[in-house]
Design an enzyme around this catalytic site. Structure first.
Site, PDB file in Angstrom:
ATOM      1  N   ASP A  60      26.814  19.945  29.434  1.00  0.00           N
ATOM      2  CA  ASP A  60      25.352  19.985  29.546  1.00  0.00           C
ATOM      3  C   ASP A  60      24.877  18.899  30.509  1.00  0.00           C
ATOM      4  O   ASP A  60      25.528  17.859  30.683  1.00  0.00           O
ATOM      5  CB  ASP A  60      24.708  19.780  28.178  1.00  0.00           C
ATOM      6  N   ASP A 116      31.204  24.966  24.237  1.00  0.00           N
ATOM      7  CA  ASP A 116      30.022  24.117  24.098  1.00  0.00           C
ATOM      8  C   ASP A 116      28.884  25.003  23.611  1.00  0.00           C
ATOM      9  O   ASP A 116      28.489  25.959  24.278  1.00  0.00           O
ATOM     10  CB  ASP A 116      29.662  23.484  25.449  1.00  0.00           C
ATOM     11  N   ASP A 118      25.385  26.438  22.961  1.00  0.00           N
ATOM     12  CA  ASP A 118      24.077  26.428  23.614  1.00  0.00           C
ATOM     13  C   ASP A 118      23.127  27.313  22.826  1.00  0.00           C
ATOM     14  O   ASP A 118      23.497  28.394  22.369  1.00  0.00           O
ATOM     15  CB  ASP A 118      24.178  26.927  25.049  1.00  0.00           C
ATOM     16  N   SER A 390      50.555  62.231  43.838  1.00  0.00           N
ATOM     17  CA  SER A 390      49.463  62.636  44.714  1.00  0.00           C
ATOM     18  C   SER A 390      49.583  64.117  45.078  1.00  0.00           C
ATOM     19  O   SER A 390      49.743  64.963  44.215  1.00  0.00           O
ATOM     20  CB  SER A 390      49.436  61.740  45.952  1.00  0.00           C
ATOM     21  N   ASP A 674      46.416  57.061  40.935  1.00  0.00           N
ATOM     22  CA  ASP A 674      47.422  57.580  41.844  1.00  0.00           C
ATOM     23  C   ASP A 674      48.455  56.491  42.136  1.00  0.00           C
ATOM     24  O   ASP A 674      48.110  55.357  42.468  1.00  0.00           O
ATOM     25  CB  ASP A 674      46.712  58.019  43.133  1.00  0.00           C
TER      26      ASP A 674
END
Length: 839
Positions: A60, A116, A118, A390, A674
């Site tokens: 902070d 932390d 918040d 493919s 693919d």
């Protein structure tokens, strides 16, 4: 046999649909040892005491951090636990203790994340420590100091203890890589009591809601007083892992959701009871709540120790049976083409495979020509496998609609494909087709699938390559191999992961008419069950098998590229981007230094990226679109020794392989693309040692460099320790490729022989057939512009002229026929090696 308190026995009849039984021989007569076992394995009590942290940097701006520690051990609990936050302190002290029941055969990695707290914004993630519980010894207590930042002298102090736990051992099923644990089925039932007759308008609906967080089903609702009266014949069911010790949360009619409770007993007087499932006696009906209008009952039972998934690294019994049948075609075909005097015995018959590369409609078309050439040489009957990716998968799926395609002249198949390749494609975008596409996508969504643009692409392919709806499915192709009359088709894809480039994370997936699986994990499902929902190896929800056009869309997707793929197309490495696209993970020191064990992981520290780094990584790695199917590995856990398993190590090639909590078994969906987005090759299933492939005909249809995919394959196999022949081409050859190269693999014992056919227009310009020169009027037919700027054969082209189609088919055929001598030489070498090996 008993060893270290763990009992094991061979699994005799697991997954009977795959024919697992007492067979102890491979198709070639060699002995094999079943790898999948049922074991009775002990559980331990892990005690974790979060003591304190020191010198935590200030997150902070105006004050010190408000730190708390989050504990996440997914192999033991569905929930994350956390300490209370300590406000405004760089040296927080918690002294909080947490308990976990862990399975001794599972790789348990505890994640200790420091945050932390918040109030307004999201909590700041400072770092995460990954600690392997395998470092701990049973019966000992240790206090660890994790050095999280030596420069700032940050450290986290944690106490650990590992003890025996009361109760019987747990029954698990494992193949040495994955572990399936015991699951239970909870049945919850509401019985309506008889009432005196009331007026119709007094009847009311009573809604019940049941929730088992962490179960397969999650939340289920039911109702009384409606047409759907809840009866004893249709209880609500929940499937859950017994080790998780979950809670049933019940919301009764007219009641508010109950507060979360960790009571270890059930209370029938509670208005909305919460019940810990481990407190329910097995197999007995227990009353949970009583009311004037209804009674609420529950019953928990163990599910059978039988999986609907095949765990194992050997070939499935259907493929082994196919190999025996295919030899009856291959052995006489080899005798004929090689002009042998004697019949080949089983152990003298080499396994020949035809391997193709992708290239859109170019590869679809050229493969027809290559196969016709092999047919004319009678080599097609010598092949045991045919692999594709493919565009070549589109050819293969067309061919295998005919149960005897390789036994027939291919002209009819080629003519049919010609009709679709040359027709006008604008009709595929007509209003009628758009309505059809929408209807089909809605149906897939109703079935429980996760649809995407790749599904739409599959439907477009269906309209481009067929007349109307195609109901063919991959499992239908079993009819084309049930007598061994055709080579076994193998289709390939790769499984990828969000926020990772394909080079950093990819896993090979193979599709056959029998099963779909990931060889790395030794896990396979029946082809007709692919896409259904599984939990811990059990089939939970059967979803109808996809029509093959949807698989074709995924196998040949043009739309799963990202920025890094484009970068790699023009550069040889993405090292430049690693600082932005790879996690910041470091090995860290710990005190005391624990006794090193073979299978333990190093203690590591993860530092999350900042907002800019996250945004850039997302921009570089996000794919335009991806095909997602329900993950049949869901719920499995990694075995404690998985990193020592030779089968896993052969395919261990991702940045997450040493992070068991983040591997594929933790995902809800497979993300399939693919194979060409990694390497434009379908060779990997053929390099599986159990298939014992002796000769590979490498048919290349790549755009641009014809040698790039082969070079990439050689490099990959060398890094992975996979046997593959050395490709030694001179600079002159690389600049001016010939039509075929033979790499016999003599310098790599055990490697297959490789015949490499680049797609080039070399002598075809002057010869219409081997030894037959073109006349002056035929010279134009030999001018096939494959890769020029004005070439009609672009990977993204979906329509050819009749002349362009015919020339490409003829070129593919000619390149095979013109190299008959090299093909025969390779087959002779293979037969000689098989005979010599037997001696």
């Amino acid at each position: 046999m008993e060893q270290d308190g763990i009992f094991s026995q061979e699994l005799v009849t697991q997954t009977t649909w795959l024919g697992e039984g007492t067979t102890l021989q491979n198709h070639d007569g060699e002995q094999r040892t079943p790898l999948t076992k049922i074991e009775s394995s002990l559980c331990y009590l892990l005690t974790v005491r979060i003591i304190r942290a020191r010198n935590i940097h200030q997150a902070d701006v105006l004050s010190q951090s408000d730190c708390y520690v989050s504990l996440w051990l997914p192999t033991a609990s569905t929930n994350k636990f956390q300490t209370k936050p300590v406000r405004n302190c760089k040296d927080p002290v918690w002294n909080e203790t947490f308990y976990f029941r862990i399975q001794s055969q599972v790789k348990n990695v505890l994640e200790l994340a420091l945050y932390d707290k918040d109030v307004i914004t999201q909590d700041d993630h400072l770092f995460t420590v990954y600690f392997d519980i395998a470092k701990l010894s049973l019966g000992e207590q240790v206090f660890m100091h994790f050095k999280c930042n030596p420069q700032r002298q940050e450290e986290l102090e944690v106490g650990f203890a590992l003890d025996n736990i009361s109760g019987p051992p747990e029954t698990i099923i494992t193949n040495g890589v994955l572990v399936s644990r015991k699951i239970c089925c909870l049945e919850v039932q509401v019985i309506e009591k008889k009432k005196k007759k009331k007026k119709k308008n007094s009847l009311s609906k009573k809604e019940f809601s049941f929730k088992v967080q962490g179960s397969y089903e999650g939340t289920q609702d039911t109702m009384l007083g409606s047409d759907l009266v809840f009866s004893s014949s249709s209880p609500v069911k929940f499937h859950y892992a017994r080790y998780k010790q979950l809670t049933l949360d019940v919301m009764l009619p007219g009641k508010k959701p109950p507060p979360y409770s960790r009571s270890s007993v059930y209370d029938t007087n509670s208005s909305s009871p919460n019940v810990e499932l481990h407190s329910l006696p097995s197999g007995k009906n227990v009353i949970l709540a009583e009311d004037k209008g209804f009674d609420l009952y529950a019953k928990a039972e163990d599910c059978p120790d039988q999986l609907d998934i095949r765990l194992g690294f050997d070939l499935c019994m259907q493929e082994q049976d196919f190999l025996c049948k295919r030899q009856k075609y291959v052995a006489p075909a080899l005798k004929k083409v090689l002009h042998l005097e004697k019949d080949l015995l089983d152990h003298e018959t080499p396994v020949v495979a035809i391997m193709t590369t992708g290239g859109g409609m170019r590869s679809l078309t050229a493969l027809y020509g290559s196969l016709r050439g092999l047919k004319k040489l009678n080599v097609l009957d010598c092949a045991t496998y045919l692999t594709g990716l493919s565009g070549t998968t589109w050819t293969m799926s067309n061919l295998y609609r005919d149960a005897d395609w390789s036994q027939k002249d291919l002209d009819k198949q080629i003519s049919e494909a010609r009709k679709h390749m040359t027709k006008c494609k604008i009709n595929s975008l007509s209003l009628e087709y758009v309505k059809y596409y929408k209807k089909q996508l809605c149906q897939r969504k109703r079935e429980g699938r996760k649809t995407s643009f790749i599904d739409l692409w599959g439907l477009v392919l269906e309209s481009l390559l067929h007349d109307g709806k195609d109901n063919h499915r991959l499992s239908d192709q079993q009819r084309a191999i049930d007598r061994g009359q055709n080579p076994l088709p193998i289709y390939t894809a790769v499984n990828v992961k969000n926020n990772y480039s394909t080079l950093d994370f990819k896993e090979w997936v193979e599709f056959t008419p029998y099963e779909v699986g990931l060889q790395k994990y030794g896990a396979f499902v029946r082809t007709e069950d692919f896409g259904s929902e599984f939990f811990m190896g059990r089939l939970m929800k059967k979803i109808p098998e996809s029509r093959i056009c949807f698989l074709e869309g995924m196998w040949g997707s043009l739309f799963s590229l990202n920025v890094l793929y484009i970068w790699n197309s023009s550069h040889s490495s993405e090292d430049f981007w690693h600082r932005w696209t790879r996690d910041k993970i470091y090995n860290i020191d710990e005190e005391p230094l624990l006794l090193t064990k073979l299978h333990e992981l190093r203690t590591r520290l993860f530092t999350p990226p900042g907002p800019l780094g996250s945004a850039l990584r997302s921009a570089l790695t996000d794919r335009l679109c991806i095909a997602q199917d329900h993950n049949f590995l869901k719920g499995f856990q990694m075995h404690n020794d998985y990193l020592e398993n030779k089968h896993f190590c052969r395919w261990k090639d991702t940045v997450l392989d040493t992070f068991p909590n983040e591997l594929t078994q933790s995902e809800d969906f497979l993300s399939l693309v693919d194979t060409g987005f990694f390497i434009n090759t379908s060779v990997m299933p053929l390099l599986k040692p159990e298939r014992k492939v002796d000769v590979i005909l490498h048919l290349n249809y790549s755009a641009g460099s014809q040698i790039q995919a082969l070079d990439q394959t050689c490099k990959y196999c060398s890094e992975q320790g996979i046997l593959f022949p050395k490709v030694d081409l001179s600079e002159e050859d690389r600049k001016n490729l010939k039509e075929c190269y033979l790499f016999d693999g003599a310098e790599t014992p055990g490697a297959p022989i490789l015949l490499f056919f680049p797609l080039i227009n070399n002598t075809f310009q002057k010869y219409k057939a081997p030894g037959q020169k073109r006349s002056e009027t035929e010279m134009e037919d030999g001018k096939v512009d494959l890769y020029g700027s004005c070439s009609p054969y672009s990977t993204y082209s979906v329509q050819y002229t009749e002349k362009a189609y015919d020339r490409l088919v003829q070129l593919g055929e000619y390149n095979i026929l013109n190299n008959e001598d090299l093909i025969m030489q390779a087959l002779h070498i293979a037969v000689a090696r098989k005979k010599q090996k037997r001696k």
